[in-house]
Design a protein around this motif. Sequence first.
Motif, PDB file in Angstrom:
ATOM      1  N   PHE A   1       0.829  -1.206   0.000  1.00  0.00           N
ATOM      2  CA  PHE A   1       0.000   0.000   0.000  1.00  0.00           C
ATOM      3  C   PHE A   1       0.866   1.259   0.000  1.00  0.00           C
ATOM      4  O   PHE A   1       0.487   2.278  -0.581  1.00  0.00           O
ATOM      5  CB  PHE A   1      -0.954  -0.015   1.191  1.00  0.00           C
ATOM      6  N   ALA A   2       2.046   1.189   0.629  1.00  0.00           N
ATOM      7  CA  ALA A   2       2.965   2.326   0.619  1.00  0.00           C
ATOM      8  C   ALA A   2       3.494   2.591  -0.786  1.00  0.00           C
ATOM      9  O   ALA A   2       3.639   3.746  -1.201  1.00  0.00           O
ATOM     10  CB  ALA A   2       4.125   2.074   1.582  1.00  0.00           C
ATOM     11  N   ILE A   3       3.756   1.534  -1.531  1.00  0.00           N
ATOM     12  CA  ILE A   3       4.204   1.686  -2.921  1.00  0.00           C
ATOM     13  C   ILE A   3       3.086   2.298  -3.766  1.00  0.00           C
ATOM     14  O   ILE A   3       3.313   3.221  -4.559  1.00  0.00           O
ATOM     15  CB  ILE A   3       4.634   0.329  -3.511  1.00  0.00           C
ATOM     16  N   ILE A   4       1.879   1.789  -3.616  1.00  0.00           N
ATOM     17  CA  ILE A   4       0.745   2.268  -4.416  1.00  0.00           C
ATOM     18  C   ILE A   4       0.513   3.761  -4.202  1.00  0.00           C
ATOM     19  O   ILE A   4       0.164   4.485  -5.141  1.00  0.00           O
ATOM     20  CB  ILE A   4      -0.529   1.458  -4.080  1.00  0.00           C
ATOM     21  N   SER A   5       0.713   4.234  -2.985  1.00  0.00           N
ATOM     22  CA  SER A   5       0.435   5.642  -2.673  1.00  0.00           C
ATOM     23  C   SER A   5       1.674   6.536  -2.770  1.00  0.00           C
ATOM     24  O   SER A   5       1.569   7.740  -2.528  1.00  0.00           O
ATOM     25  CB  SER A   5      -0.165   5.754  -1.268  1.00  0.00           C
ATOM     26  N   PHE A   6       2.832   5.984  -3.129  1.00  0.00           N
ATOM     27  CA  PHE A   6       4.061   6.780  -3.182  1.00  0.00           C
ATOM     28  C   PHE A   6       3.916   7.875  -4.246  1.00  0.00           C
ATOM     29  O   PHE A   6       3.602   7.587  -5.401  1.00  0.00           O
ATOM     30  CB  PHE A   6       5.248   5.881  -3.504  1.00  0.00           C
ATOM     31  N   PRO A   7       4.170   9.146  -3.905  1.00  0.00           N
ATOM     32  CA  PRO A   7       3.829  10.252  -4.804  1.00  0.00           C
ATOM     33  C   PRO A   7       4.936  10.700  -5.760  1.00  0.00           C
ATOM     34  O   PRO A   7       4.720  11.634  -6.537  1.00  0.00           O
ATOM     35  CB  PRO A   7       3.494  11.379  -3.823  1.00  0.00           C
ATOM     36  N   LYS A   8       6.107  10.061  -5.685  1.00  0.00           N
ATOM     37  CA  LYS A   8       7.221  10.512  -6.525  1.00  0.00           C
ATOM     38  C   LYS A   8       7.625   9.432  -7.519  1.00  0.00           C
ATOM     39  O   LYS A   8       7.094   8.328  -7.509  1.00  0.00           O
ATOM     40  CB  LYS A   8       8.404  10.905  -5.638  1.00  0.00           C
TER      41      LYS A   8
ATOM     42  N   ILE B   1      -0.516  10.565 -14.252  1.00  0.00           N
ATOM     43  CA  ILE B   1      -0.516   9.182 -14.737  1.00  0.00           C
ATOM     44  C   ILE B   1      -0.915   8.213 -13.633  1.00  0.00           C
ATOM     45  O   ILE B   1      -1.699   7.293 -13.845  1.00  0.00           O
ATOM     46  CB  ILE B   1       0.866   8.830 -15.317  1.00  0.00           C
ATOM     47  N   ARG B   2      -0.360   8.418 -12.448  1.00  0.00           N
ATOM     48  CA  ARG B   2      -0.754   7.599 -11.296  1.00  0.00           C
ATOM     49  C   ARG B   2      -1.766   8.405 -10.486  1.00  0.00           C
ATOM     50  O   ARG B   2      -1.499   8.852  -9.382  1.00  0.00           O
ATOM     51  CB  ARG B   2       0.473   7.242 -10.458  1.00  0.00           C
ATOM     52  N   SER B   3      -2.927   8.548 -11.054  1.00  0.00           N
ATOM     53  CA  SER B   3      -3.950   9.448 -10.509  1.00  0.00           C
ATOM     54  C   SER B   3      -4.584   8.892  -9.237  1.00  0.00           C
ATOM     55  O   SER B   3      -4.416   7.716  -8.884  1.00  0.00           O
ATOM     56  CB  SER B   3      -5.047   9.664 -11.551  1.00  0.00           C
ATOM     57  N   GLU B   4      -5.350   9.748  -8.579  1.00  0.00           N
ATOM     58  CA  GLU B   4      -6.061   9.352  -7.363  1.00  0.00           C
ATOM     59  C   GLU B   4      -7.055   8.230  -7.652  1.00  0.00           C
ATOM     60  O   GLU B   4      -7.199   7.288  -6.859  1.00  0.00           O
ATOM     61  CB  GLU B   4      -6.782  10.560  -6.772  1.00  0.00           C
TER      62      GLU B   4
ATOM     63  N   ARG C   1      -5.162   5.024  -8.031  1.00  0.00           N
ATOM     64  CA  ARG C   1      -4.704   4.558  -6.721  1.00  0.00           C
ATOM     65  C   ARG C   1      -5.822   3.847  -5.966  1.00  0.00           C
ATOM     66  O   ARG C   1      -5.599   2.778  -5.379  1.00  0.00           O
ATOM     67  CB  ARG C   1      -4.188   5.737  -5.893  1.00  0.00           C
ATOM     68  N   ARG C   2      -7.032   4.406  -5.999  1.00  0.00           N
ATOM     69  CA  ARG C   2      -8.148   3.784  -5.281  1.00  0.00           C
ATOM     70  C   ARG C   2      -8.473   2.412  -5.852  1.00  0.00           C
ATOM     71  O   ARG C   2      -8.758   1.465  -5.107  1.00  0.00           O
ATOM     72  CB  ARG C   2      -9.379   4.686  -5.331  1.00  0.00           C
ATOM     73  N   ILE C   3      -8.404   2.278  -7.172  1.00  0.00           N
ATOM     74  CA  ILE C   3      -8.666   0.983  -7.813  1.00  0.00           C
ATOM     75  C   ILE C   3      -7.618  -0.041  -7.387  1.00  0.00           C
ATOM     76  O   ILE C   3      -7.940  -1.181  -7.031  1.00  0.00           O
ATOM     77  CB  ILE C   3      -8.697   1.130  -9.345  1.00  0.00           C
ATOM     78  N   LEU C   4      -6.353   0.361  -7.424  1.00  0.00           N
ATOM     79  CA  LEU C   4      -5.267  -0.554  -7.065  1.00  0.00           C
ATOM     80  C   LEU C   4      -5.354  -0.966  -5.598  1.00  0.00           C
ATOM     81  O   LEU C   4      -5.125  -2.131  -5.257  1.00  0.00           O
ATOM     82  CB  LEU C   4      -3.919   0.089  -7.358  1.00  0.00           C
ATOM     83  N   GLU C   5      -5.689  -0.022  -4.735  1.00  0.00           N
ATOM     84  CA  GLU C   5      -5.814  -0.358  -3.315  1.00  0.00           C
ATOM     85  C   GLU C   5      -6.943  -1.366  -3.092  1.00  0.00           C
ATOM     86  O   GLU C   5      -6.805  -2.290  -2.278  1.00  0.00           O
ATOM     87  CB  GLU C   5      -6.076   0.915  -2.499  1.00  0.00           C
TER      88      GLU C   5
END
Length: 291
Positions: free
Chosen positions: A111-118, A247-250, A253-257
Amino acid sequence: MASFPSLVDKDVKKFGNNLLVQRLGIRSSVLLVALDNPRTKNAFDDDQYEDLIQLLDIVANDETIDAIVLTGVGDYFTSGADINSFFAIADYVEESEEGDILKTPSARFMFAIISFPKMLVAAVNGPAVGIGVTLLPHCDLVYCTESATFWTPFTRIAIVPEFCSSLTFVTAMGLPRANELLLMGKKIDAERAISDKLVSGIIKDCCRSGDAFAVDSIGRRVSCDIDNCLLSLPHGEKTAKEFVSLIRSESRRRILEKVCAEEWLKFEKRIRNGHVYDAVAALMSGRQSKL
Protein backbone atom coordinates in the motif's frame (compact mmCIF):
# COMPACT_ATOMS: atom_id res chain seq x y z
CA MET A 1 15.15 5.77 13.11
CA ALA A 2 17.47 4.52 10.34
CA SER A 3 20.21 6.88 9.16
CA PHE A 4 19.56 8.80 5.96
CA PRO A 5 22.06 10.68 3.77
CA SER A 6 21.88 14.46 3.86
CA LEU A 7 21.79 16.61 0.74
CA VAL A 8 25.58 17.05 0.76
CA ASP A 9 26.35 13.41 1.62
CA LYS A 10 27.04 11.43 -1.55
CA ASP A 11 28.56 8.33 0.05
CA VAL A 12 26.84 4.95 0.05
CA LYS A 13 25.01 4.59 3.37
CA LYS A 14 23.39 1.66 5.12
CA PHE A 15 19.71 2.20 5.82
CA GLY A 16 18.12 -0.18 8.31
CA ASN A 17 19.15 -3.82 8.17
CA ASN A 18 19.08 -4.73 4.49
CA LEU A 19 19.23 -1.57 2.37
CA LEU A 20 22.03 0.56 0.95
CA VAL A 21 21.33 4.08 -0.36
CA GLN A 22 23.20 6.79 -2.24
CA ARG A 23 22.25 10.22 -3.55
CA LEU A 24 23.08 10.78 -7.22
CA GLY A 25 22.51 13.44 -9.88
CA ILE A 26 23.40 17.08 -10.40
CA ARG A 27 21.22 18.15 -7.45
CA SER A 28 21.67 14.86 -5.54
CA SER A 29 17.93 14.35 -6.03
CA VAL A 30 18.00 10.74 -7.27
CA LEU A 31 18.17 8.15 -4.50
CA LEU A 32 19.64 4.83 -5.60
CA VAL A 33 18.35 2.15 -3.23
CA ALA A 34 19.82 -1.36 -3.24
CA LEU A 35 18.35 -4.44 -1.59
CA ASP A 36 21.35 -5.70 0.35
CA ASN A 37 21.04 -9.28 1.51
CA PRO A 38 22.92 -11.32 -1.11
CA ARG A 39 23.08 -14.33 1.24
CA THR A 40 19.33 -14.82 0.65
CA LYS A 41 19.45 -13.39 -2.87
CA ASN A 42 17.79 -10.25 -1.48
CA ALA A 43 14.71 -12.11 -0.27
CA PHE A 44 12.02 -9.94 1.30
CA ASP A 45 11.49 -10.47 5.01
CA ASP A 46 9.66 -8.37 7.59
CA ASP A 47 12.77 -6.30 8.38
CA GLN A 48 13.21 -5.39 4.72
CA TYR A 49 9.54 -4.51 4.33
CA GLU A 50 9.72 -2.25 7.39
CA ASP A 51 12.92 -0.58 6.15
CA LEU A 52 11.33 0.12 2.77
CA ILE A 53 8.13 1.47 4.33
CA GLN A 54 10.19 3.88 6.42
CA LEU A 55 12.32 4.86 3.43
CA LEU A 56 9.28 5.57 1.25
CA ASP A 57 7.78 7.76 3.96
CA ILE A 58 11.01 9.76 4.38
CA VAL A 59 11.44 10.28 0.64
CA ALA A 60 7.79 11.23 0.13
CA ASN A 61 8.30 14.09 2.60
CA ASP A 62 11.80 15.12 1.53
CA GLU A 63 11.66 17.94 -1.03
CA THR A 64 15.32 17.37 -2.01
CA ILE A 65 14.62 13.91 -3.49
CA ASP A 66 12.70 13.59 -6.75
CA ALA A 67 13.07 9.90 -7.59
CA ILE A 68 13.94 6.48 -6.21
CA VAL A 69 15.77 3.91 -8.31
CA LEU A 70 15.49 0.41 -6.82
CA THR A 71 18.06 -2.29 -7.59
CA GLY A 72 19.81 -5.21 -5.87
CA VAL A 73 23.26 -6.11 -4.57
CA GLY A 74 24.80 -9.26 -6.03
CA ASP A 75 23.50 -11.39 -8.87
CA TYR A 76 19.79 -11.20 -7.99
CA PHE A 77 17.31 -8.33 -7.98
CA THR A 78 15.35 -10.36 -5.44
CA SER A 79 14.39 -13.98 -4.89
CA GLY A 80 10.98 -12.83 -3.66
CA ALA A 81 9.46 -13.31 -0.23
CA ASP A 82 11.51 -15.30 2.28
CA ILE A 83 9.73 -18.66 2.33
CA ASN A 84 9.89 -18.75 6.13
CA SER A 85 7.73 -15.63 6.13
CA PHE A 86 4.82 -17.69 4.82
CA PHE A 87 4.84 -19.76 8.01
CA ALA A 88 5.02 -16.56 10.08
CA ILE A 89 2.05 -15.09 8.21
CA ALA A 90 0.13 -18.36 8.59
CA ASP A 91 0.73 -18.33 12.35
CA TYR A 92 -0.31 -14.67 12.52
CA VAL A 93 -3.54 -15.32 10.59
CA GLU A 94 -4.46 -18.25 12.84
CA GLU A 95 -4.16 -16.02 15.91
CA SER A 96 -5.78 -12.87 14.50
CA GLU A 97 -9.14 -11.58 13.34
CA GLU A 98 -10.33 -11.77 9.75
CA GLY A 99 -8.82 -8.94 7.73
CA ASP A 100 -5.88 -8.40 10.07
CA ILE A 101 -3.58 -9.71 7.36
CA LEU A 102 -3.77 -6.19 5.90
CA LYS A 103 -1.72 -5.02 8.89
CA THR A 104 1.28 -7.23 8.10
CA PRO A 105 4.54 -5.59 6.96
CA SER A 106 4.26 -7.05 3.46
CA ALA A 107 0.73 -5.71 2.99
CA ARG A 108 1.64 -2.28 4.36
CA PHE A 109 4.63 -2.16 2.01
CA MET A 110 2.40 -2.77 -1.00
CA PHE A 111 0.00 0.00 0.00
CA ALA A 112 2.97 2.33 0.62
CA ILE A 113 4.20 1.69 -2.92
CA ILE A 114 0.75 2.27 -4.42
CA SER A 115 0.43 5.64 -2.67
CA PHE A 116 4.06 6.78 -3.18
CA PRO A 117 3.83 10.25 -4.80
CA LYS A 118 7.22 10.51 -6.53
CA MET A 119 9.04 8.82 -9.39
CA LEU A 120 9.74 5.16 -8.69
CA VAL A 121 12.05 3.33 -11.07
CA ALA A 122 13.25 -0.29 -11.07
CA ALA A 123 16.73 -1.26 -12.26
CA VAL A 124 16.47 -5.06 -12.36
CA ASN A 125 20.04 -6.31 -12.15
CA GLY A 126 19.28 -10.04 -12.33
CA PRO A 127 16.57 -12.62 -11.63
CA ALA A 128 13.37 -11.28 -10.10
CA VAL A 129 10.96 -13.61 -8.31
CA GLY A 130 7.52 -13.10 -6.81
CA ILE A 131 7.13 -9.61 -5.37
CA GLY A 132 10.21 -8.59 -7.34
CA VAL A 133 8.05 -9.01 -10.44
CA THR A 134 4.65 -7.89 -9.20
CA LEU A 135 6.02 -4.55 -7.97
CA LEU A 136 7.25 -3.64 -11.47
CA PRO A 137 3.89 -2.43 -12.89
CA HIS A 138 3.79 0.07 -10.02
CA CYS A 139 7.03 1.66 -11.21
CA ASP A 140 7.09 4.60 -13.60
CA LEU A 141 10.01 3.08 -15.51
CA VAL A 142 11.52 -0.42 -15.46
CA TYR A 143 14.89 -1.39 -16.93
CA CYS A 144 16.71 -4.69 -16.73
CA THR A 145 19.98 -6.33 -17.67
CA GLU A 146 20.27 -8.99 -20.36
CA SER A 147 20.55 -11.68 -17.66
CA ALA A 148 17.33 -10.72 -15.88
CA THR A 149 14.53 -13.27 -15.62
CA PHE A 150 11.03 -12.89 -14.21
CA TRP A 151 9.16 -15.61 -12.32
CA THR A 152 5.95 -15.64 -10.26
CA PRO A 153 5.63 -19.23 -8.94
CA PHE A 154 2.55 -18.51 -6.85
CA THR A 155 0.67 -21.70 -7.71
CA ARG A 156 3.54 -23.82 -6.33
CA ILE A 157 2.75 -22.55 -2.84
CA ALA A 158 -1.03 -22.30 -3.25
CA ILE A 159 -1.26 -18.53 -2.96
CA VAL A 160 -3.09 -16.07 -5.17
CA PRO A 161 -1.93 -13.23 -7.44
CA GLU A 162 -0.46 -10.46 -5.30
CA PHE A 163 0.24 -6.74 -5.42
CA CYS A 164 -2.62 -6.14 -7.89
CA SER A 165 -1.06 -8.47 -10.48
CA SER A 166 -4.51 -9.96 -11.15
CA LEU A 167 -5.21 -6.55 -12.70
CA THR A 168 -1.87 -5.03 -13.71
CA PHE A 169 -0.53 -8.08 -15.54
CA VAL A 170 -3.75 -8.63 -17.47
CA THR A 171 -3.98 -4.93 -18.38
CA ALA A 172 -0.41 -4.86 -19.68
CA MET A 173 -0.12 -8.28 -21.32
CA GLY A 174 -3.61 -9.54 -22.00
CA LEU A 175 -5.17 -12.51 -20.23
CA PRO A 176 -3.38 -15.40 -22.01
CA ARG A 177 0.13 -13.97 -21.58
CA ALA A 178 -0.57 -12.89 -17.99
CA ASN A 179 -1.74 -16.37 -17.08
CA GLU A 180 1.44 -17.95 -18.41
CA LEU A 181 3.18 -16.09 -15.58
CA LEU A 182 0.48 -16.15 -12.91
CA LEU A 183 -1.38 -19.41 -13.46
CA MET A 184 1.25 -21.57 -15.17
CA GLY A 185 4.18 -20.11 -13.26
CA LYS A 186 6.42 -19.85 -16.33
CA LYS A 187 9.71 -17.99 -16.09
CA ILE A 188 10.40 -15.42 -18.80
CA ASP A 189 13.56 -13.71 -19.99
CA ALA A 190 14.32 -10.05 -20.63
CA GLU A 191 13.20 -10.09 -24.27
CA ARG A 192 9.87 -11.66 -23.36
CA ALA A 193 9.47 -9.10 -20.55
CA ILE A 194 9.78 -6.34 -23.15
CA SER A 195 7.19 -8.05 -25.33
CA ASP A 196 4.87 -8.44 -22.33
CA LYS A 197 5.20 -4.72 -21.48
CA LEU A 198 6.65 -5.57 -18.09
CA VAL A 199 9.92 -3.75 -18.82
CA SER A 200 10.71 -0.44 -20.56
CA GLY A 201 14.09 -1.46 -21.94
CA ILE A 202 17.18 -3.65 -21.62
CA ILE A 203 20.44 -1.99 -20.52
CA LYS A 204 23.31 -3.91 -22.12
CA ASP A 205 26.90 -4.40 -20.97
CA CYS A 206 26.31 -3.50 -17.32
CA CYS A 207 28.89 -4.22 -14.63
CA ARG A 208 28.49 -7.80 -13.36
CA SER A 209 30.57 -7.49 -10.20
CA GLY A 210 27.47 -7.44 -7.99
CA ASP A 211 28.32 -3.93 -6.76
CA ALA A 212 25.03 -2.05 -7.10
CA PHE A 213 26.85 1.29 -6.94
CA ALA A 214 29.62 0.63 -9.49
CA VAL A 215 29.86 3.25 -12.23
CA ASP A 216 28.63 0.82 -14.89
CA SER A 217 26.00 -0.90 -12.74
CA ILE A 218 22.46 -0.79 -14.07
CA GLY A 219 21.35 1.21 -11.05
CA ARG A 220 23.93 3.95 -11.61
CA ARG A 221 23.31 4.05 -15.36
CA VAL A 222 19.54 4.31 -14.96
CA SER A 223 19.91 6.97 -12.24
CA CYS A 224 22.17 9.07 -14.46
CA ASP A 225 19.82 8.70 -17.41
CA ILE A 226 16.84 9.92 -15.38
CA ASP A 227 18.85 12.86 -14.12
CA ASN A 228 20.21 13.80 -17.56
CA CYS A 229 17.00 13.31 -19.55
CA LEU A 230 14.49 14.70 -17.09
CA LEU A 231 15.52 16.05 -13.72
CA SER A 232 18.31 18.32 -14.99
CA LEU A 233 15.94 20.06 -17.43
CA PRO A 234 14.54 23.48 -16.47
CA HIS A 235 11.88 22.72 -13.82
CA GLY A 236 12.43 19.02 -14.53
CA GLU A 237 11.65 18.01 -10.97
CA LYS A 238 8.32 19.85 -11.12
CA THR A 239 7.54 18.30 -14.50
CA ALA A 240 8.23 14.82 -13.11
CA LYS A 241 5.90 15.47 -10.18
CA GLU A 242 3.10 16.69 -12.45
CA PHE A 243 3.40 13.70 -14.78
CA VAL A 244 3.41 11.23 -11.90
CA SER A 245 0.33 12.82 -10.32
CA LEU A 246 -1.57 12.66 -13.62
CA ILE A 247 -0.52 9.18 -14.74
CA ARG A 248 -0.75 7.60 -11.30
CA SER A 249 -3.95 9.45 -10.51
CA GLU A 250 -6.06 9.35 -7.36
CA SER A 251 -8.72 7.25 -9.12
CA ARG A 252 -6.09 4.75 -10.26
CA ARG A 253 -4.70 4.56 -6.72
CA ARG A 254 -8.15 3.78 -5.28
CA ILE A 255 -8.67 0.98 -7.81
CA LEU A 256 -5.27 -0.55 -7.07
CA GLU A 257 -5.81 -0.36 -3.32
CA LYS A 258 -9.15 -2.14 -3.68
CA VAL A 259 -7.68 -4.90 -5.84
CA CYS A 260 -4.69 -5.30 -3.54
CA ALA A 261 -6.94 -5.65 -0.50
CA GLU A 262 -9.13 -8.22 -2.29
CA GLU A 263 -6.07 -10.30 -3.18
CA TRP A 264 -4.83 -10.21 0.41
CA LEU A 265 -8.20 -11.33 1.76
CA LYS A 266 -8.31 -14.23 -0.70
CA PHE A 267 -4.78 -15.13 0.40
CA GLU A 268 -5.92 -15.01 4.02
CA LYS A 269 -8.76 -17.40 3.20
CA ARG A 270 -6.36 -19.88 1.59
CA ILE A 271 -4.18 -19.71 4.70
CA ARG A 272 -7.17 -20.41 6.97
CA ASN A 273 -8.09 -23.36 4.76
CA GLY A 274 -4.60 -24.79 5.27
CA HIS A 275 -3.73 -24.70 1.57
CA VAL A 276 -0.70 -22.44 1.84
CA TYR A 277 0.83 -24.23 4.82
CA ASP A 278 0.46 -27.62 3.13
CA ALA A 279 1.98 -26.40 -0.14
CA VAL A 280 4.94 -24.62 1.48
CA ALA A 281 5.63 -27.59 3.76
CA ALA A 282 5.58 -29.94 0.78
CA LEU A 283 7.91 -27.65 -1.16
CA MET A 284 10.39 -27.43 1.70
CA SER A 285 10.19 -31.19 2.28
CA GLY A 286 10.99 -31.74 -1.37
CA ARG A 287 13.99 -29.47 -1.10
CA GLN A 288 15.33 -31.31 1.94
CA SER A 289 14.92 -34.71 0.26
CA LYS A 290 17.24 -33.56 -2.52
CA LEU A 291 20.03 -32.61 -0.11
